[in-house]
Enzyme design. Structure first.
Site, PDB file in Angstrom:
ATOM      1  N   VAL A 181       0.728  -1.242  -0.045  1.00 60.83           N
ATOM      2  CA  VAL A 181       0.023  -0.092  -0.078  1.00 60.83           C
ATOM      3  C   VAL A 181       1.003   1.157  -0.206  1.00 60.83           C
ATOM      4  O   VAL A 181       0.514   2.314  -0.584  1.00 60.83           O
ATOM      5  CB  VAL A 181      -0.797   0.059   1.229  1.00 60.83           C
ATOM      6  CG1 VAL A 181      -1.723   1.392   1.297  1.00 60.83           C
ATOM      7  CG2 VAL A 181      -2.006  -0.887   0.990  1.00 60.83           C
ATOM      8  N   ALA A 182       1.825   1.234   0.664  1.00 59.05           N
ATOM      9  CA  ALA A 182       2.662   2.395   0.947  1.00 59.05           C
ATOM     10  C   ALA A 182       3.683   2.820  -0.502  1.00 59.05           C
ATOM     11  O   ALA A 182       3.818   3.780  -0.887  1.00 59.05           O
ATOM     12  CB  ALA A 182       3.979   2.038   2.067  1.00 59.05           C
ATOM     13  N   ILE A 199       2.447   1.848  -3.749  1.00 58.13           N
ATOM     14  CA  ILE A 199       1.575   2.105  -4.908  1.00 58.13           C
ATOM     15  C   ILE A 199       1.285   3.597  -4.777  1.00 58.13           C
ATOM     16  O   ILE A 199       0.325   3.764  -3.867  1.00 58.13           O
ATOM     17  CB  ILE A 199       0.591   0.996  -5.057  1.00 58.13           C
ATOM     18  CG1 ILE A 199       0.953  -0.420  -4.940  1.00 58.13           C
ATOM     19  CG2 ILE A 199      -0.364   1.361  -6.014  1.00 58.13           C
ATOM     20  CD1 ILE A 199       0.156  -1.449  -4.823  1.00 58.13           C
ATOM     21  N   GLU A 201      -1.467   5.158  -5.550  1.00 62.29           N
ATOM     22  CA  GLU A 201      -2.737   4.862  -6.002  1.00 62.29           C
ATOM     23  C   GLU A 201      -3.374   6.025  -6.870  1.00 62.29           C
ATOM     24  O   GLU A 201      -4.257   5.760  -7.846  1.00 62.29           O
ATOM     25  CB  GLU A 201      -4.043   4.248  -4.759  1.00 62.29           C
ATOM     26  CG  GLU A 201      -3.462   3.133  -4.140  1.00 62.29           C
ATOM     27  CD  GLU A 201      -2.461   3.160  -3.098  1.00 62.29           C
ATOM     28  OE1 GLU A 201      -1.926   2.254  -2.600  1.00 62.29           O
ATOM     29  OE2 GLU A 201      -1.860   4.155  -2.751  1.00 62.29           O
ATOM     30  N   ASP A 241       0.825  29.195 -41.644  1.00 64.79           N
ATOM     31  CA  ASP A 241       0.392  29.768 -42.723  1.00 64.79           C
ATOM     32  C   ASP A 241       0.460  31.326 -42.539  1.00 64.79           C
ATOM     33  O   ASP A 241       0.620  31.646 -41.258  1.00 64.79           O
ATOM     34  CB  ASP A 241      -1.307  29.505 -42.887  1.00 64.79           C
ATOM     35  CG  ASP A 241      -1.841  29.903 -44.221  1.00 64.79           C
ATOM     36  OD1 ASP A 241      -0.954  30.477 -45.221  1.00 64.79           O
ATOM     37  OD2 ASP A 241      -2.892  30.278 -44.420  1.00 64.79           O
ATOM     38  N   ASN A 251      -2.555   7.695   1.139  1.00 66.33           N
ATOM     39  CA  ASN A 251      -2.410   7.740  -0.530  1.00 66.33           C
ATOM     40  C   ASN A 251      -3.609   7.963  -1.164  1.00 66.33           C
ATOM     41  O   ASN A 251      -3.442   8.653  -2.458  1.00 66.33           O
ATOM     42  CB  ASN A 251      -1.833   6.082  -0.935  1.00 66.33           C
ATOM     43  CG  ASN A 251      -0.388   5.815  -0.360  1.00 66.33           C
ATOM     44  OD1 ASN A 251       0.227   6.723   0.260  1.00 66.33           O
ATOM     45  ND2 ASN A 251      -0.134   4.942  -1.167  1.00 66.33           N
ATOM     46  N   ASP A 269      -3.555  12.334  -0.371  1.00 62.52           N
ATOM     47  CA  ASP A 269      -2.437  12.697  -1.341  1.00 62.52           C
ATOM     48  C   ASP A 269      -3.069  13.249  -2.601  1.00 62.52           C
ATOM     49  O   ASP A 269      -2.288  13.910  -3.256  1.00 62.52           O
ATOM     50  CB  ASP A 269      -1.251  11.685  -1.607  1.00 62.52           C
ATOM     51  CG  ASP A 269      -0.092  11.403  -0.790  1.00 62.52           C
ATOM     52  OD1 ASP A 269      -0.034  12.318   0.277  1.00 62.52           O
ATOM     53  OD2 ASP A 269       0.674  10.743  -0.828  1.00 62.52           O
TER      54      ASP A 269
END
Length: 878
Positions: A287-288, A290, A292, A334, A713, A717
């Site tokens: 979990v730490a 990744i 997410e 152009d 996360n 975050d």
């Protein structure tokens, strides 16, 4: 029976229309019944499909597995929280995607083509999508045909239908009935949607719109390509999969070490609980590690970028274009309407007796003749609403007449038109017969070089005289003088004819009497000067590619700063004469290409791409589509054809070069901000992993629960990471060289930044746990969690810039960051409430003294980040 087999009256009867056009009420009824004149879009991804897609992310799959295992082991609260958080994350991603889709759809409507239509006997200009069957539409050279229809009035009409028929030559059209069934290319009394009028004029009756048109029947050829991931998203997905395997291996290793430690230290009394704790320790690492929120953050920041660009008149047709745009190193643009205002203005005229001057006195015969020629041999007009109708050059002539006090309508009423021979690109002339002062008179206007050769007399000193070589030289010298100033020059002539003359032929455009010249300019847009300079400063080469004359193009290019000393200008013919090696040798020096063909455009783009340059190309016609496809960024004009827009990555709603440079700047800012979000997320995750691994090595309890890490996360975050995506441009964003497309995610020191910030966060959490566990292991966990969440939240300020410290930036210059930090601190305070403390493993004894230590360590970590940033800046400066 097909419309091409029917007479005009029969088609009018079948479509229930009339020569005066439809009434507004009838138009509304038909729109309600048949819909609008637009092709149906592809079926969009449903909300449910978008939601399922968010769950296919490898990192989300790992978390779902963790949640199911916890559910199986009876950890209902933690598994429920994981499910809820993942659900919220998916819903946010879906809502943002849908919002981006709807805003893009709304913005696309801004770039719709228009059509000149006759309704209730009045000519008006409307969006082409509002056409209905039975409308009568007017066409002239350069027009994009907005629907299929039967021609009812034709004046030397030629249409390019190669896109439908494969024929390269324009087709000459007529309005007569065609017998029997014929192939599409032989239906010469019909016009078809998406074709181009090469020259001539006509009116046609709309017989088919939208899906019923010939182009509608092959609409899949024009469908937009499937949505692609951006290069950055592809790199992140690849990195995510690699990270996933590394995390699984690390988790397995940690789990094995924990189990081994149980047996070697004889802690097997409560084996089930010990194994569960070991598993949760390994889960905590997963979990730490990744990030997410990363996938949804990148998508949201890119979507925010598309909305910012849209406000700057640049509609991005797909997300990869936002990212690629920031890498642009060459812009092929152009001239007309993009670098210039596309608003021709008459600024001078020339008469052999008076020289170069403005027309002010129509009592003088030569001035009167010249102004009448400018207005009478002219198809443009103003609508009742004051809208310009017609070619910009012709509009400039009637606007000039109005400006000097002689309304063009008055001149036309006094000298009605009796016949005409429209302008075409082969003759480069236009002729009309008018009843001028009781005498049938041919008026001719066109290119000076062409018209000089058609004249054998000149109007001079109030009478007709021989057009001598000396006089011709005088006219040619004035023409050259005007051209050197980037002025567009037209010559005018006339010839009285007999009263029985009723139509014009090619022979009538000979033995003319030359009157004089008019000079006009399409002035550069005011902001172009600064934009060219800004692009140059950003390492972007700007190249003018135009169908205009080389002399005119060079003059404009020099004026706006696009062409410098030593730069070259080439015509399409001169480019064709160069070998590939010669072109490569001179490529950097060529700033202007004039009189170019579509094939020339593709060659220019490929030449730059062979030099590994990211190339943007502008275009508006069907013929521009191959070059727009070939370019890394194809930029279609909002006023251009649907074919050009389909081939493009970006549409300019204001056809303005300034908007291209603004979009490039936003593209750079978006990419910078995504990297800031990445560094923010990975730094925080690295800090957590360092603290966990350190605890494992020294034999401490796990400093964080899986729920705490998930909370940080996914909930904590993601908000600051999105807020960083709203950060304003760094001062030097347009002073750096363009980024290489194949640049790695962690290039240019990003990995170093992540390692430094992650280490500081990890060390702060370790010290906090060390202080806390002197009271109890539970207090150590609570303090480590507090330090981690506060350090990661406050790190948002440090992540705003890799070069400027927060004191220089100011705490309030990004309100989104301020709101995000406030939101996160408020969220953290919720975890300390009595009814949530137990869920987040915060003991009742955790009070102000512990909070001050934990918060102090977090603040020190962020201060160290800023000090190291300043030291790095000093070293780089020296």
């Amino acid at each position: 029976m097909q419309p091409y087999n029917q007479s005009v009256n029969e088609v009018l009867e079948e479509t229930k229309s009339q020569f005066e056009g439809l009434s507004p009420k009838e138009v509304k009824n038909r729109q309600a019944k048949d819909g609008f004149n637009e092709l149906k879009e592809k079926k969009k991804t449903s909300t449910w499909e978008l939601f399922i897609d968010t769950l296919k992310d490898p990192m989300v799959i790992i978390l779902l597995l963790v949640a199911f295992v916890q559910l199986f082991l009876g950890e209902f609260v933690e598994s429920l929280v994981i499910f809820i958080v993942l659900m919220i994350n998916s819903v946010v991603a879906v809502v943002q995607t849908k919002r981006a889709e709807s805003s893009l759809d709304a913005l696309r409507q801004m770039s719709a083509p228009s059509a000149k239509v006759l309704r209730n006997g009045e000519k008006t200009s409307i969006p082409a999508r509002e056409l209905v069957v039975g409308d009568i539409v007017s066409l002239e050279a350069g027009d994009f045909i907005p629907a299929d229809g039967r021609l009812i009035d034709v004046q030397n009409l030629r249409v390019e239908e190669g896109m439908l028929t494969g024929e390269s030559e324009p087709v000459e059209k007529f309005s007569d009935v065609i017998e029997g069934e014929v192939a599409l290319g032989d239906r010469k009394n019909m016009v078809f949607s998406s074709s181009l009028v090469v020259y001539g004029r006509a009116d046609f009756l709309v017989t088919a719109i939208a899906e019923q048109t010939e182009i509608g029947k092959i609409a899949q050829m024009l469908e937009t390509a499937e949505a692609k991931q951006t290069p950055l998203q592809q790199k992140l997905e690849k990195f995510g999969k690699q990270l996933g395997w590394v995390i699984l291996a690390l988790c397995a290793l940690i789990f094995a070490v924990q189990i081994l430690r149980l047996f070697t230290t004889n802690q097997t009394a409560d084996m089930q609980k010990a194994v569960l704790d070991s598993f949760m320790f390994a889960v905590a690492v997963a979990v730490a590690a990744i990030p997410e929120a990363l996938s949804s953050v990148v998508t949201i920041v890119l979507s925010v970028g598309t909305n910012k660009m849209a406000k700057q008149h640049a509609i991005m047709r797909n997300l990869p274009a936002v990212e690629t745009l920031g890498s642009t190193s060459v812009i092929c643009t152009d001239k007309t309407g993009t670098l210039t205002q596309n608003k021709m203005t008459v600024v001078d005229s020339f008469l052999p007796t008076q020289g170069s001057k403005e027309l002010t006195d129509l009592t003088q015969a030569d001035q009167k003749l010249l102004l009448n020629a400018m207005v009478l041999c002219n198809d443009s007009s103003f609508s009742q609403e004051g809208q310009l109708l017609g070619d910009p050059t012709e509009v400039a002539l009637i606007a000039y007449s109005d400006k000097i006090g002689y309304p063009y309508q008055d001149l036309r009423e006094k000298s009605p038109r009796l016949a005409e021979f429209p302008f075409d690109s082969e003759r480069k002339l236009m002729s009309t017969i008018n009843d001028f002062e009781g005498q049938k008179t041919i008026f001719v206007k066109g290119g000076p070089d062409v018209l000089f050769n058609r004249c054998n007399q000149v109007f001079l000193d109030g009478k007709v005289q021989e057009f001598t070589p000396e006089l011709k030289e005088k006219f040619q010298a004035q023409n050259e003088a005007f051209s050197q100033k980037a002025l567009r020059v037209l010559a005018y002539a006339y010839k009285p004819v007999s009263d029985n003359k009723t139509e014009l032929t090619l022979t009538d455009e000979n033995d003319l009497i030359l009157i004089g010249l008019s000079a006009m300019i399409d002035p550069p847009r005011e902001a172009v000067y600064d934009s060219i300079a800004e692009a140059k400063k950003a390492g972007i080469k700007t190249i003018m590619i135009t169908g205009d004359h080389k002399t005119t193009a060079q003059a404009i290019a020099k004026d706006i700063g696009l062409m410098n000393e030593g730069d070259m200008a080439l015509t399409g013919q001169e480019l064709d004469a160069l070998t590939e090696d010669e072109l490569r040798e001179n490529l950097e020096k060529i700033s202007v290409y004039a009189r170019v063909s579509p094939e020339n455009k593709i060659r220019i783009v490929r030449a730059w791409q062979n030099e590994h340059q990211v190339t943007a190309m502008t275009g508006d016609g069907v013929n521009d589509a191959p070059a727009l496809k070939q370019a890394n960024i194809g930029i279609a004009m909002g006023s251009g054809t649907d074919v050009a827009k389909d081939a493009s990555s970006m549409i300019l709603t204001d056809d303005n070069f300034v908007s291209i440079v603004s979009a490039v700047s936003i593209g750079r800012v978006v990419y910078d901000n995504i990297k800031k979000s990445i560094s923010y997320l990975f730094s925080g995750n690295l800090g957590a992993i360092i603290a966990i691994v350190f605890a494992l090595v020294v034999g401490w309890v796990n400093p964080f629960t899986a729920l705490q890490l998930l909370f940080i996360n996914l909930v904590n975050d993601s908000v600051p990471a999105i807020a960083l995506g709203m950060e304003k441009a760094e001062p030097d964003v347009m002073e750096k060289a363009p980024r290489q497309l194949n640049e790695g995610i962690f290039a240019n020191g990003l990995m170093r930044v992540i390692l430094i910030r992650g280490s500081l966060i990890g060390i702060a959490a370790i010290i906090s746990q060390y202080v806390g566990q002197k009271t109890s292991p539970e207090m150590g966990v609570a303090m480590a969690f507090t330090t981690l969440i506060l350090a990661r939240t406050l790190q948002t300020f440090a992540a705003r810039s890799n070069s400027q410290n927060i004191l220089k930036l100011g705490f309030t210059t990004n309100k989104y960051v301020l709101m995000a930090v406030t939101f996160c601190l408020a969220l953290y305070s919720l975890t300390t409430l009595p009814f949530l403390r137990e869920i987040f493993s915060i003991p009742a004894a955790f009070g102000w003294s512990q909070w001050i230590v934990a918060a102090g360590l977090a603040v020190i970590a962020v201060i160290c980040m800023e000090i190291l940033k300043s030291i790095k800046g000093v070293f780089e400066k020296h």
